[in-house]
Design an enzyme around this catalytic site. Structure first.
Site, PDB file in Angstrom:
ATOM      1  N   ASP A   1      14.298  30.761  60.608  1.00  0.00           N
ATOM      2  CA  ASP A   1      13.235  29.877  61.105  1.00  0.00           C
ATOM      3  C   ASP A   1      12.732  30.408  62.444  1.00  0.00           C
ATOM      4  OD1 ASP A   1      13.171  27.837  59.089  1.00  0.00           O
ATOM      5  OD2 ASP A   1      14.970  26.922  59.939  1.00  0.00           O
TER       6      ASP A   1
ATOM      7  N   GLU B   1       6.109  24.100  63.277  1.00  0.00           N
ATOM      8  CA  GLU B   1       7.263  23.244  63.010  1.00  0.00           C
ATOM      9  C   GLU B   1       8.417  23.593  63.935  1.00  0.00           C
ATOM     10  OE1 GLU B   1       8.368  22.801  58.900  1.00  0.00           O
ATOM     11  OE2 GLU B   1      10.400  22.202  59.404  1.00  0.00           O
TER      12      GLU B   1
ATOM     13  N   LEU C   1       8.549  29.027  57.898  1.00  0.00           N
ATOM     14  CA  LEU C   1       9.465  29.245  56.770  1.00  0.00           C
ATOM     15  C   LEU C   1       9.739  27.912  56.088  1.00  0.00           C
ATOM     16  CD1 LEU C   1      10.748  31.665  55.459  1.00  0.00           C
ATOM     17  CD2 LEU C   1      12.844  31.132  56.663  1.00  0.00           C
ATOM     18  N   ASP C   2       8.949  27.647  55.060  1.00  0.00           N
ATOM     19  CA  ASP C   2       9.088  26.385  54.339  1.00  0.00           C
ATOM     20  C   ASP C   2      10.194  26.504  53.285  1.00  0.00           C
ATOM     21  OD1 ASP C   2       8.070  23.738  53.330  1.00  0.00           O
ATOM     22  OD2 ASP C   2       7.788  24.978  51.546  1.00  0.00           O
TER      23      ASP C   2
ATOM     24  N   GLU D   1       2.045  21.058  56.886  1.00  0.00           N
ATOM     25  CA  GLU D   1       2.517  21.038  55.494  1.00  0.00           C
ATOM     26  C   GLU D   1       1.497  20.282  54.635  1.00  0.00           C
ATOM     27  OE1 GLU D   1       7.331  21.437  55.751  1.00  0.00           O
ATOM     28  OE2 GLU D   1       6.554  19.426  56.073  1.00  0.00           O
TER      29      GLU D   1
HETATM   30  O1  F6P Z   1       9.713  21.387  54.647  1.00  0.00           O
HETATM   31  C1  F6P Z   1      10.238  20.281  54.052  1.00  0.00           C
HETATM   32  C2  F6P Z   1      10.826  20.606  52.703  1.00  0.00           C
HETATM   33  O2  F6P Z   1      11.786  21.630  52.784  1.00  0.00           O
HETATM   34  C3  F6P Z   1       9.808  20.953  51.618  1.00  0.00           C
HETATM   35  O3  F6P Z   1       9.499  22.304  51.567  1.00  0.00           O
HETATM   36  C4  F6P Z   1      10.493  20.471  50.366  1.00  0.00           C
HETATM   37  O4  F6P Z   1       9.559  20.053  49.414  1.00  0.00           O
HETATM   38  C5  F6P Z   1      11.343  19.331  50.858  1.00  0.00           C
HETATM   39  O5  F6P Z   1      11.451  19.429  52.256  1.00  0.00           O
HETATM   40  C6  F6P Z   1      12.700  19.348  50.244  1.00  0.00           C
HETATM   41  O6  F6P Z   1      13.286  18.129  50.473  1.00  0.00           O
HETATM   42  P1  F6P Z   1      14.761  17.713  49.980  1.00  0.00           P
HETATM   43  O7  F6P Z   1      15.673  18.238  51.026  1.00  0.00           O
HETATM   44  O8  F6P Z   1      14.714  16.228  49.937  1.00  0.00           O
HETATM   45  O9  F6P Z   1      14.978  18.339  48.646  1.00  0.00           O
HETATM   46 MN    MN Z   2       8.420  23.058  55.437  1.00  0.00          MN
END
Ligand code: F6P
Ligand code: MN
Length: 364
Positions: free
Chosen positions: A72, A95, A119-120, A285
């Site tokens: 990240d 972020e 970094l998503d 996002e």
């Molecule tokens: O950035 C937030 C994120 O990681 C999204 O990319 C993803 O859709 C979601 O959160 C995943 O959430 P969880 O941890 O509830 O599966």
């Molecule tokens: Mn994200």
């Protein structure tokens, strides 16, 4: 190009520089080329995996309270370094940075603002799963004093002049909109070019696929419970057809699948979060993804309003997101309206009605 292929630079010169849009203005294509350069470097770093020495925690937390991974921090730095020097940006929001990052005084400042999630889906990093980067470009409001602060960013997503994401999967792709449709480019690694491979992507209006983190079901509001239960009931329920479910835990990967073959993605309001805000961050996002989805003919709502019309209250504010195939998103919006008007009856799954195999008498 001689081989008939369209690179990202050619696409941007043709679309923006030869036919300038009233919103975009000069310099946007150069800025997007810098964003693409950052993405190429991130792609290269990710490809090294555990050998790159960047796996694991950075032992720090971002402003949302999420633990930061080393990657990240590294990917955030790559975005900043590639984009702050070129004289096109006034400021950035990420972020991974608590406050607005104004372009340092040693560089010229320009008219654009960049918001990004470097970094998503970072919970996927250490398991070699799909991750992405998301970005949103705004124009600095006319007459705003230097340096740009929070107020410059706190505007609804419909003012975005460009938005996109990179998906780091088996191939790296850049998916982009500058307001004339959504287009995808695939990285030709050995040459280093992004090549246009998907022109004017259209999300099918109908779908039989939904994505939601079902472990949160007990926290959802009734309209979302109703919708998901109806999907799960499949052909014996009121939808009279079977649905499939996916969850990759990376918004980029979910949205990408929806752009490629349709579907619905939901991270709805839930009772876990204070203020029922939802999980996803609006500026870097929800807004860019909603822009891409709408440009591809889909819809994106919070349940109660269009995501792109939400006025941000804070840089890192969160918002519920329901996006994808038009007819399904419209249906979920209707379920929310019916709920507000008290018109939705408690839902009884056909699994438990009088014709069900699961009736106590039947199973006795
Ligand atoms: O950035 C937030 C994120 O990681 C999204 O990319 C993803 O859709 C979601 O959160 C995943 O959430 P969880 O941890 O509830 O599966
Ligand atoms: Mn994200």
């Amino acid at each position: 190009m001689q081989d008939g292929r369209t690179t990202l630079s050619k696409f941007l010169i043709d679309t923006l520089d030869r036919r300038p849009s009233p919103h975009a203005g000069a310099g946007l294509s150069a800025l997007l080329i810098d964003v693409a350069a950052a993405i190429k470097q991130i792609s290269s770093a990710l490809t090294r995996g555990a050998l790159g020495g960047h796996y694991g925690s950075a032992q720090t937390f971002n402003t949302n309270g999420d633990e930061q991974k080393k990657l990240d921090v590294v990917t955030n730095e790559i975005f900043v370094q590639h984009c702050e020097w070129d004289g096109l940006l006034a400021a950035m929001v990420s972020e991974e940075m608590d406050d607005v990052h104004p372009v340092p005084d040693k560089y010229a400042r320009g008219d654009y603002l960049l918001a990004f999630d470097p970094l998503d889906g970072s919970s996927n990093i250490d398991v070699n799963g799909v991750v992405g980067s998301i970005f949103s470009v705004l124009r600095r409001p006319d007459g705003m004093a230097e340096p740009c602060g929070e107020a410059a960013f706190l505007r609804p997503g419909h003012v975005q002049v460009a938005a996109g994401y990179a998906i780091y999967g088996p191939s790296t792709m850049l998916v982009l909109s500058v307001g004339n449709g959504t287009h995808a480019f695939t990285l030709e690694r050995d040459v280093g070019n992004f090549v246009l491979t998907h022109t004017d992507i259209r999300i099918p209006d109908d779908t039989c696929e939904f994505a939601i983190n079902a472990s949160n079901e007990r926290f959802w509001e009734p309209p979302v419970r109703r919708y998901v239960q109806e999907c799960k009931d499949g052909r014996i329920g009121c939808r009279e057809r079977d649905f499939n479910m996916r969850w990759i835990a990376s918004m980029v990967a979910e949205v990408h699948r929806i752009l490629m073959r349709g579907g619905v993605f939901m991270y709805p309001r839930d009772f876990r979060t204070s203020g029922l805000e939802g999980r996803l961050r609006l500026l870097y996002e929800a807004n860019p993804m909603s822009f891409l989805v709408e440009q591809a003919g889909g819809l994106s709502i919070t349940g109660r309003e269009r995501v792109l019309d939400v006025v941000p209250r804070a840089l890192h504010c969160r918002v519920p997101v329901i996006l994808g195939s038009r007819n399904e998103v419209e249906r979920i919006g209707r379920y929310h309206r019916e709920h507000e008007r008290g018109e939705d009856k408690p839902y009884t799954s056909p699994l438990f009605n009088e014709r069900s195999l699961f009736l106590p008498e039947a199973s006795a």
